[in-house]
Design a protein around this motif. Structure first.
Motif, mmCIF file in Angstrom:
data_model
loop_
_atom_site.group_PDB
_atom_site.id
_atom_site.type_symbol
_atom_site.label_atom_id
_atom_site.label_comp_id
_atom_site.label_asym_id
_atom_site.label_seq_id
_atom_site.Cartn_x
_atom_site.Cartn_y
_atom_site.Cartn_z
ATOM 1 N N GLU A 167 63.546 45.647 123.114
ATOM 2 C CA GLU A 167 62.814 44.383 122.978
ATOM 3 C C GLU A 167 63.842 43.264 122.789
ATOM 4 O O GLU A 167 64.271 42.967 121.672
ATOM 5 N N TYR A 197 63.794 40.177 122.596
ATOM 6 C CA TYR A 197 63.420 38.922 121.946
ATOM 7 C C TYR A 197 63.536 38.982 120.424
ATOM 8 O O TYR A 197 63.055 38.089 119.726
ATOM 9 N N ASP A 213 58.455 33.346 129.236
ATOM 10 C CA ASP A 213 59.710 33.380 128.493
ATOM 11 C C ASP A 213 59.614 34.192 127.209
ATOM 12 O O ASP A 213 60.605 34.323 126.485
ATOM 13 N N LEU A 214 58.428 34.722 126.895
ATOM 14 C CA LEU A 214 58.276 35.642 125.766
ATOM 15 C C LEU A 214 57.541 36.883 126.281
ATOM 16 O O LEU A 214 56.376 37.121 125.984
ATOM 17 N N LEU A 220 60.625 37.684 115.470
ATOM 18 C CA LEU A 220 60.536 37.275 116.876
ATOM 19 C C LEU A 220 60.493 35.752 116.942
ATOM 20 O O LEU A 220 59.421 35.145 117.078
ATOM 21 N N GLY A 224 60.940 33.638 119.133
ATOM 22 C CA GLY A 224 60.390 33.051 120.344
ATOM 23 C C GLY A 224 58.926 32.696 120.260
ATOM 24 O O GLY A 224 58.437 31.915 121.090
#
Length: 444
Positions: free
Chosen positions: A152, A154, A268-269, A334, A336
């Motif tokens: 992951e 992010y 973007d996520l 996270l 983001g």
């Protein structure tokens, strides 16, 4: 003594009797558990009425949909672990059957779950949980932070450790509920119900019983009696109040409020796994859905963040502190999500019991069955609950391993010794014919 419910007569056109006539089963509650019971009962050939003023607007509407028997495992809750493992095993077949009946995708994502520890103390707790998993032979293992980032990308800069549970997945509860409603409403054999089910948007007020004490239907808030050979109460935390005047039945459900957030995340996520975490001792989870495949929102996906746990009534009021705490802890893991749009805040109450296990199956009252008290695992347990309840209705047996897993959910475990329903008991009298020798377990 429960008499098996057999399918009632069918009309020449193939449909079951109208909603005005006697039914085989009345299900009180149109959340994911109640609709799963109703759909499986209809597929078994029974005619079914579902009573709910707003189907799916309770705990189902807030649920994130984690199917997580491993990461939900807790110390001293072996019965719950056995139950949850059996429930997770039932989901692939249930989702496939529902998709075949309706053509709808329920959002089942077998992508695994990543659990993160924010600091050293959180990592120590995570390692204790991993030791519990190992003791039970569960599929999970520790990851390095580098390995977690590869899974992951992010993740935020401050993560002390991680673990991976490959068999803990997620499903979309709202999509599942919509598919169940479609299956119950769809005419013809393709749906698996062939017009044997009807959903009535009304609130149940009382279980009707005959002179012998048998459940024979349900009264609604408009004064109508929905007559049936059997009654299934799947009304979430309100189940206990509905059954409070039924002798021989103790259903100590209570509301435990939780809040979830729904975000609209852009390309973007692109989260691919359920991410659970502990941030300075506080649990949080982030559950991504499948991205939109095309059109102007291609690549966007819903992301659910949850969940608070409060011993409070179901007031449907979100709190600023609850929303802040969820976003604070989720973005610690996270970052983001700061760029995602906050599109929904959903406060709802889960139905809890004193021992954190549901009540599933027939009661001491002939014709009366319950399916409630699932706590935060209602989505996980819905298919297995439906299988168990329909087996209880029809008198069919369950596979031995399933029966063993469900043994802890028996519906008489809170009933005081000596409490028995009797012929002619008045539902309004409160006469429970009980020997006052014990009381239900106190909430922990």
């Amino acid at each position: 003594m429960h008499t098996p419910v057999r399918p009632g007569p069918r009309t020449a056109g193939g449909a079951g009797p109208s909603s005005a006539g006697p039914r085989d089963v009345v299900v009180v509650g149109g959340g994911i558990v109640g609709l799963a019971v109703a759909w499986r009962a209809a597929r078994a050939g029974l005619t079914v009425t579902v009573l709910d003023p707003a189907p799916g607007d309770g705990a189902t509407h807030a649920a994130a949909g984690m199917l997580a028997p491993v990461t939900e495992a807790d110390f001293g809750e072996d019965d719950a672990l056995r139950l949850h493992l059996a429930a997770a095993a039932a989901w692939p077949g249930f989702a496939a059957d529902l998709r075949a009946a309706t053509g709808r995708d329920v959002g089942l994502r077998p992508a695994g779950t990543l659990t993160l520890a924010y600091d050293a103390d959180d990592l120590a707790l995570l390692r204790r949980v991993l030791a519990l998993h190992a003791a039970h032979g569960l599929a999970s293992h520790e990851l390095t932070v580098a390995d977690a980032r590869r899974r992951e990308p992010y993740l935020g800069p401050r993560v002390a450790g991680a673990a991976w549970a490959p068999a803990d997945h997620a499903v979309d509860p709202r999509a599942t509920h919509a598919a169940l409603l479609a299956a119950l409403d769809a005419p013809g054999e393709a749906s698996g119900t062939a017009a044997r089910a009807v959903v009535v948007r009304a609130a149940a007020t009382r279980v009707a019983r005959d002179a012998a004490g048998r459940a024979v239907g349900v009264h609604d808030d408009a004064g109508h009696l929905h007559a049936a050979s059997a009654v299934v109460v799947a009304a979430g935390w309100e189940s206990g109040a509905l059954l409070a005047d039924v002798p021989g039945v103790v259903v100590p459900t209570r509301p435990v409020k939780g809040q979830t957030l729904r975000l609209d995340a852009g390309p973007d996520l692109a989260l691919e796994h359920v991410v659970r975490g502990v941030v300075q001792g506080r649990p949080v989870y982030v559950v991504p859905r499948t991205p939109v495949p095309g059109g102007p929102r291609a690549g966007h996906r819903e992301v659910v963040v949850g969940a608070t746990t409060e011993e409070n009534p179901d007031d449907r009021r979100a709190t600023a502190g609850g929303v802040f705490a969820l976003l604070r802890d989720a973005r610690a893991l996270l970052p983001g999500i700061d760029e995602a749009a906050l599109v929904d805040v959903t406060p709802r109450a889960r139905p809890a019991t004193p021992d954190n296990l549901p009540l599933v199956g027939p009661t001491a009252v002939p014709g009366l069955h319950v399916a409630t008290g699932h706590g935060r695992n209602g989505v996980l347990l819905a298919p297995l609950t439906a299988e168990a309840v329909v087996a209880g209705l029809t008198g069919d047996g369950l596979p031995p391993d399933v029966a063993t897993a469900l043994a802890a959910t028996r519906t008489d475990r809170f009933t005081r010794p000596g409490t028995v329903p009797g012929p002619g008991d008045d539902p309004a009298s409160g006469d429970r014919r009980a020997a006052p020798t014990a009381t239900p377990t106190a909430p922990r």
